[in-house]
Design a protein around this motif. Structure first.
Motif, short mmCIF file in Angstrom:
data_model
loop_
_atom_site.label_atom_id
_atom_site.label_comp_id
_atom_site.label_asym_id
_atom_site.label_seq_id
_atom_site.Cartn_x
_atom_site.Cartn_y
_atom_site.Cartn_z
N LYS A 195 8.88 -8.67 3.19
CA LYS A 195 8.63 -9.59 2.07
C LYS A 195 9.40 -9.10 0.85
CE LYS A 195 4.48 -11.02 0.66
NZ LYS A 195 3.05 -10.85 0.48
N LYS A 215 20.19 -13.00 0.46
CA LYS A 215 19.12 -13.92 0.86
C LYS A 215 19.37 -14.46 2.26
CE LYS A 215 18.79 -17.68 -1.37
NZ LYS A 215 19.02 -18.54 -2.54
N GLU A 216 20.60 -14.92 2.49
CA GLU A 216 20.96 -15.47 3.79
C GLU A 216 20.75 -14.45 4.90
OE1 GLU A 216 24.96 -16.94 3.77
OE2 GLU A 216 24.37 -18.62 2.48
N THR A 219 16.91 -13.47 5.43
CA THR A 219 16.09 -14.46 6.12
C THR A 219 16.53 -14.60 7.58
OG1 THR A 219 17.49 -16.06 5.02
CG2 THR A 219 15.25 -15.89 4.23
N LYS A 220 17.82 -14.40 7.83
CA LYS A 220 18.30 -14.49 9.21
C LYS A 220 17.70 -13.37 10.05
CE LYS A 220 22.61 -16.35 9.58
NZ LYS A 220 24.05 -16.17 9.37
N GLN A 224 11.49 -12.52 4.53
CA GLN A 224 11.07 -13.66 3.75
C GLN A 224 11.26 -13.34 2.27
OE1 GLN A 224 6.87 -14.23 3.86
NE2 GLN A 224 6.96 -16.15 2.72
#
Lengths: 405, 310, 434
Positions: A195, A215-216, A219-220, A224
């Motif tokens: 997180k 971020k990409e 999350t991949k 989160q």
């Protein structure tokens, strides 16, 4: 209106006109070198083409922001390049010829960057150009180099667009997507966190680019992002954003900013009772982190090199730099140093000093042993190299891990 | 609730800083009727002078105990004194000769002075091109906690000093002879000189006071943020000054109480905007408020509308 | 009543002359720009032509700002904001237009726009040129629309308040542009084909800037617009609209009393000036091949204000000259050439001007002479000691700015034009309405 007056009037107009013309056409002689050593021998031997003859100097150019609000970056890089040039000249130069560095200031403006790059290529007749730190200026200078067929190596522009300009443009640093990936990989795999929150400078290409890429990647990998907050150039109070982040209770905060902001962010976060680690990028790299005291303990950032690295070239570089400039070299200085040395290496390998030969020599560089790691130029003319993760312990960055591409 | 109070506290603290800076803008505007673009650079000078003076006094080195509070006060006084002298010189050299020229010219010299301060400050013989950190002059621990919000010593110091300075200014302007002269000059320069007021001296004095307030704001800024002070040519100083100027306009330019109110207003709007709307458009809030206020009450919240006579 | 109207009608030119009257500036522009591009261009170095190009863009900006600041006396501090609006719109149309129409974002122009290496094989004007020039005009129109919006508050605001609003406008434009999503890069051109155009128009790259644009801007296009801007501004200055502008500058209340619709004229000035600024923005973007809102903040606006004030408020030739000088100056300050020739020329010019006006004032001459001598000595000392002047470039620039403003507060030419300075004893440009 007497005839006398008419003559005088015409004469005056003509004189003013000539004065302006002389101002405009005045051919500035040579360039202003960064140091005293580059001051001698202002212009090349007239009449003979610059490639011919082994006695002449090899002139290379560097454009940087040495004045104005981003002077810090330009000065660091220039110091690194100057050191590389001096070292090389002491060791006999390139192909037996001495190297002359011409550094020109662009005030951090894109329009002036283009003028300056044109000037370097045409008036100083440089065979290659080094520059810039900021991607926006590299993107202004690159089309000129591409058009004129002069190779350009950017020491530290991380925007992928820069080398897309053409086959004359390359770089010695890794690009944003890679660094974002490194941060995400480290947080997800080494620290086992899922997180995260991010806090980035939305007015800054570097910071917002890194934020998107992180971020990409994160999350991949199954992570989160619970909160995404931004600030802008010149903000120094981050408590509003940090308070909002605190409400979401993330396990770490990704802060892809510059150290000037990061120190303040860390202090303010700790004051607000946020104890989770902060993770950042190469913008953190500075001696000044020591001023954060214990606020940055348990924080990590990815970087081009660690000055604690025990490899001899790193230790020698750090020692020499400290002797010459009285401070620990930052990543920009190391990248400037590497860019210049990679250029010399390519010059040695190139059959001639023409732009085409030089560019193909640069682009075929494999495993060049730089201070910032082994550099290979890939097919997109980006540097393929590993990144290091440093942990901040009481303001001192300590080597933590190496992340390979 | 905690977030609300925290935002309130931060907004008020930063609002006080804006107010101090805005006072300088508003005082100069009230008398000279021009926007002093070099003001934000005096602010930066204040920050860097505080660092330098604290360095001379041996404070701020890593690992040293926090110095007693009166040492900080000494730094504040030293900074204000130095910047006051600089302000005097600026006014004498760059603004005074243009007293009768169009105001646009003074604006250009102000921009020139601003560039000069920025770039001299960045030279090696001055403060250097690299950011420096502000020495910690106060305990960084929190004084007390209200509803989960930590009130820090530095916040209290910032607000306290700002209020003290503003009270002193209020006294100066409304309770002293010099203040009466300042108000007279601001009201009508020619009539003031007919009344036997030395206009030039009053203008110089006003300018120096405004500069000293900016210097004080610079010191307090350093006290609050303790972290990195960016080099003098960094655009952040101009942006900070610009927001303070907006505060002065929103409050009603030329009006001293308006500047204080405007500063607080801008500080609160900025912080609540960031906390409850989006942190994306921080600067846009400030300027949007500015345009709204100017459209609906052009003279500012506390300003008095003036009718231009033929 | 009708007689006056009839008289007026008989004075106005015949209907068939409308077209030639509209077109001659364009013809003159094309001729001059063609001469510069194809006759002078090949004979000067790339560096000189780059400086000329930048100077040209600065001339457009300075002269268009003169319309607002100089003629009308409205103080605009957001001129770079209009440049940003026009530049981004033009860049969007050229870049995404190229992708949609030609399939790639590559250069598709003709000889007039060719900036690449080597000779260019192809037509003089290509399809890309038309797209480019159309996009610059649309950019100008978009900026004019923004100018209309900014001009409206002048209903209520005057002087410094208006200045602050324009400054706020410029900053808001910057912040909004920096908040836009990422650009679709040229190598993803195929993806862009499937994206509807209204979505494309917003993908402007945010803080990373709008990059990798095809470069079309050459001396030809820049000087075509320079000539147009100059002709339009000069004719404007001497038209009834121009006189209305000047009357607002001199005394707004008196102008209103004389029946000048103050608000309408102010808005008109804003719209016109922003149109030219927007076009200059398009030229700027397609010259650099990238545009970044972060570079077009209020500091950039100040550069143009400095040009206008330095040239003399309301003087078109003054603004032009100041734009040229301020473009060359930072380059000259890199390594100072000898100063005395310029000083000598200045002295001679001043002496001639004074002689013509029949008033001899020795003091300014002495000041200039002494200043030249001091600067020349300082320069020689620096050169002899090996001090690198380039490091102090901005300090010198700032000091020069202050000195120039102190020594000549009215600007280079005051409110007059260059030729009027040597003309009949300084005739005021605003002839009384006949």
């Amino acid at each position: 209106m007497s005839a006398m007056n008419l003559i005088a009037r015409t004469a005056a107009l003509l004189m003013v006109g000539f004065g302006l013309a002389s101002l405009g056409c005045e051919k500035p002689s040579g360039g202003t070198g960064g140091g005293g050593a580059t001051k001698s021998g202002e212009t090349g031997t007239p009449g003979s083409p610059k490639e011919d003859g082994d006695a002449g100097q090899i002139v290379i150019g560097h454009y940087a922001s040495l004045t104005g609000s981003e002077a810090t970056f330009g000065i660091s890089t220039d110091n690194g390049i100057k050191m590389a040039v001096e070292e090389r000249n002491k060791a006999g130069g390139v192909k037996g010829r001495q190297v002359k560095l011409v550094t020109l200031d662009n005030q951090g403006k894109p329009q002036e960057t283009q003028t300056v790059v044109t000037r370097l290529i045409e008036q100083n007749e440089v065979v290659a150009v080094l520059g810039e730190v900021a991607s926006s200026r590299s993107l202004a200078g690159a089309p000129i180099c591409q058009r004129k067929g002069v190779p350009m190596i950017s020491p530290s522009s991380t925007n992928p667009d820069v080398t897309a300009v053409g086959d004359m443009i390359s770089r010695v640093c890794f690009i944003d997507p890679f660094q974002g990936l490194v941060g995400a990989k480290f947080a997800r795999e080494n620290l086992n966190l899922s997180k995260g929150a991010t806090l980035y400078n939305r007015a800054q290409a570097y910071s917002s680019g890194l934020n998107t890429n992180f971020k990409e990647a994160f999350t991949k990998m199954g992570g989160q992002i619970v909160s995404e907050q931004a600030y802008s150039d010149g903000d120094n109070d981050f408590s509003a954003q940090l308070t909002a982040i605190r409400e979401q209770g993330p396990e770490f905060i990704y802060v892809p900013g510059y150290y000037t902001e990061v120190v303040n962010i860390a202090r303010q976060a700790r004051k607000l009772g946020i104890t989770v680690p902060l993770i950042g990028g190469d913008g953190w790299d500075s001696e000044e982190l020591k001023n954060a005291g214990d606020a940055l303990n348990n924080c990590y950032f990815s970087n081009h090199y660690s000055h604690e690295d025990t490899r001899t070239e790193v230790q020698e570089f750090v020692k020499k730099y400290q002797e010459q400039y009285g401070k620990v070299p930052d990543g920009l200085a190391a990248l400037g140093y590497d860019a210049a040395r990679l250029l010399f290496d390519a010059m040695e390998r190139a059959p001639s000093m023409s732009g085409k030969d030089l560019a193909s020599a640069i682009n075929s560089t494999q495993n060049f042993a730089g201070v910032t790691g082994a550099i290979s130029i890939d097919e997109n003319r980006n540097a393929n190299k590993s990144a290091v993760i440093l942990e901040v312990v009481n303001g001192q960055p300590k080597y933590k891990a190496t992340v390979k591409p | 609730m905690t977030q609300f109070l925290q935002t309130l506290l931060d907004g008020v603290t930063v609002g006080c800083l804006y107010a101090l800076i805005a006072l300088g803008y508003t005082m100069v505007y009230g008398i000279l009727k021009f926007i002093n673009f070099a003001h934000s650079d005096v602010l930066a000078l204040g920050v860097w002078m505080s660092i330098t003076i604290a360095g001379w006094m041996g404070m701020g080195a890593a690992g040293q105990p926090t110095p007693p509070w009166y040492m900080g006060l000494l730094v504040l006084v030293g900074t204000m004194g130095f910047c006051g002298v600089v302000g005097f010189v600026i006014e004498r050299v760059a603004y005074k000769p243009l007293r009768k020229a169009p105001r646009l010219n003074v604006l250009i010299t102000a921009i020139g002075v601003s560039l000069l301060l920025q770039n001299v400050g960045q030279q090696k013989f001055a403060f250097g091109p690299y950011p420096k950190s502000f020495p910690s002059l106060m305990e960084s621990s929190s004084l007390f906690t209200v509803a989960g919000v930590q009130v820090r010593a530095s916040d209290v110091a910032v607000v306290g000093t700002a209020i003290a300075l503003m009270a002193a200014l209020q006294f100066l302007i409304f309770r002293t002879k010099l203040g009466a002269a300042m108000r007279a000059v601001s009201f009508n320069t020619r009539n003031a000189s007919l009344m036997g007021i030395n206009v030039d001296r009053v203008i110089s004095f006003t300018f120096v006071v405004g500069t000293m307030l900016a210097a004080a704001a610079g010191f307090l800024y350093g006290l609050k943020y303790e972290g990195q002070a960016k080099q003098t040519a960094d655009s952040m100083w101009v942006m900070l000054g610009l927001k303070a100027f907006v505060a002065a306009v929103v409050g009603g330019i030329g009006n001293v109480r308006g500047a204080v109110l405007g500063g607080l207003l801008i500080g609160l709007i900025e912080f609540f905007g960031v906390a409850y709307l989006s942190s994306q458009y921080r600067d846009a809030y400030v300027f949007a408020i500015l345009i709204m206020v100017l459209l609906f009450k052009p003279e500012g919240v506390l300003g008095r509308a003036t009718v231009e006579k033929v | 009543m009708s007689r006056l109207v009839d008289q007026a009608r008989s004075l106005s030119p015949a209907g068939w002359t409308v077209l030639p009257r509209l077109l001659w500036p364009l013809v003159v522009g094309v001729v001059i720009a063609g001469l510069i591009q194809f006759v002078i261009g090949p004979n000067i170095s790339g560096f000189t032509s780059k400086v000329m190009l930048v100077a040209g863009i600065n001339i457009i900006m300075a002269v268009s700002l003169t319309v607002v600041n100089g003629f009308t006396g409205q103080f605009s501090m957001g001129h770079a904001g209009f440049m940003a609006v026009g530049g981004y719109v033009a860049a969007t149309i050229t870049y995404y237009g190229s992708i949609k129409l030609f399939g790639t974002a590559d250069f598709a122009g003709g000889t007039v726009s060719w900036t690449g290496a080597g000779a260019f094989e192809g037509p003089i004007v290509g399809k890309g040129d038309l797209l480019f020039i159309g996009s610059c005009i649309v950019g100008g129109l978009a900026a004019a629309g923004a100018g209309y919006i900014v001009g409206l508050p002048s209903l209520r605001l005057r002087g410094d308040y208006l200045a602050i609003v324009t400054l706020g406008f410029g900053e808001i434009v910057r912040v909004l542009l920096q908040g836009t999503p990422d650009q679709i890069q040229p190598w993803k051109a195929k993806e862009a084909l499937d994206v509807p155009w209204y979505e494309l128009l917003l993908k402007l790259g945010g803080p990373k800037g709008f990059n990798l644009l095809p470069t079309y801007t050459t001396l030809f296009w820049v000087y075509l617009f320079v000539v147009l801007t100059l002709i339009v501004s000069y004719r404007l200055k001497n038209s009834s609209t121009g006189r209305a502008f000047l009357s607002i500058r001199e005394d707004e209340i008196a102008a209103q009393a004389m029946g000048v619709d103050v608000t309408r004229y102010k808005v008109r000035a804003f719209v016109l000036a922003s149109f030219f600024a927007g076009m200059a923005g398009g030229l700027y973007a397609m010259d650099i091949g990238a545009i970044n809102a972060g570079d077009l903040g209020f500091q950039r606006s100040f550069d143009f204000i400095i040009m206008v004030v330095l040239g003399g408020l309301g003087s078109i030739s003054g603004a032009t000259l100041a734009a040229v000088i301020l473009t060359i100056l930072p380059e000259l300050l890199r390594d100072l050439p000898p100063i005395w020739p310029a000083g000598l020329v200045l002295l001679a010019g001043m002496a001639a001007a004074q002689k013509l006006r029949g008033q001899w004032r020795l003091r300014p001459l002495i000041v200039v002479a002494v200043l030249t001598a001091v600067l020349e000595i300082a320069r020689r000392v620096c050169v002899a000691k090996g001090i690198n002047i380039a490091d102090y470039r901005l300090i010198l620039y700032a000091s020069l700015l202050i000195v120039m403003m102190l020594s000549r507060p009215q600007g280079l030419f005051g409110v007059r034009e260059a030729w009027e300075l040597f003309g009949r004893g300084g005739k005021k440009p605003a002839k009384g309405a006949a």
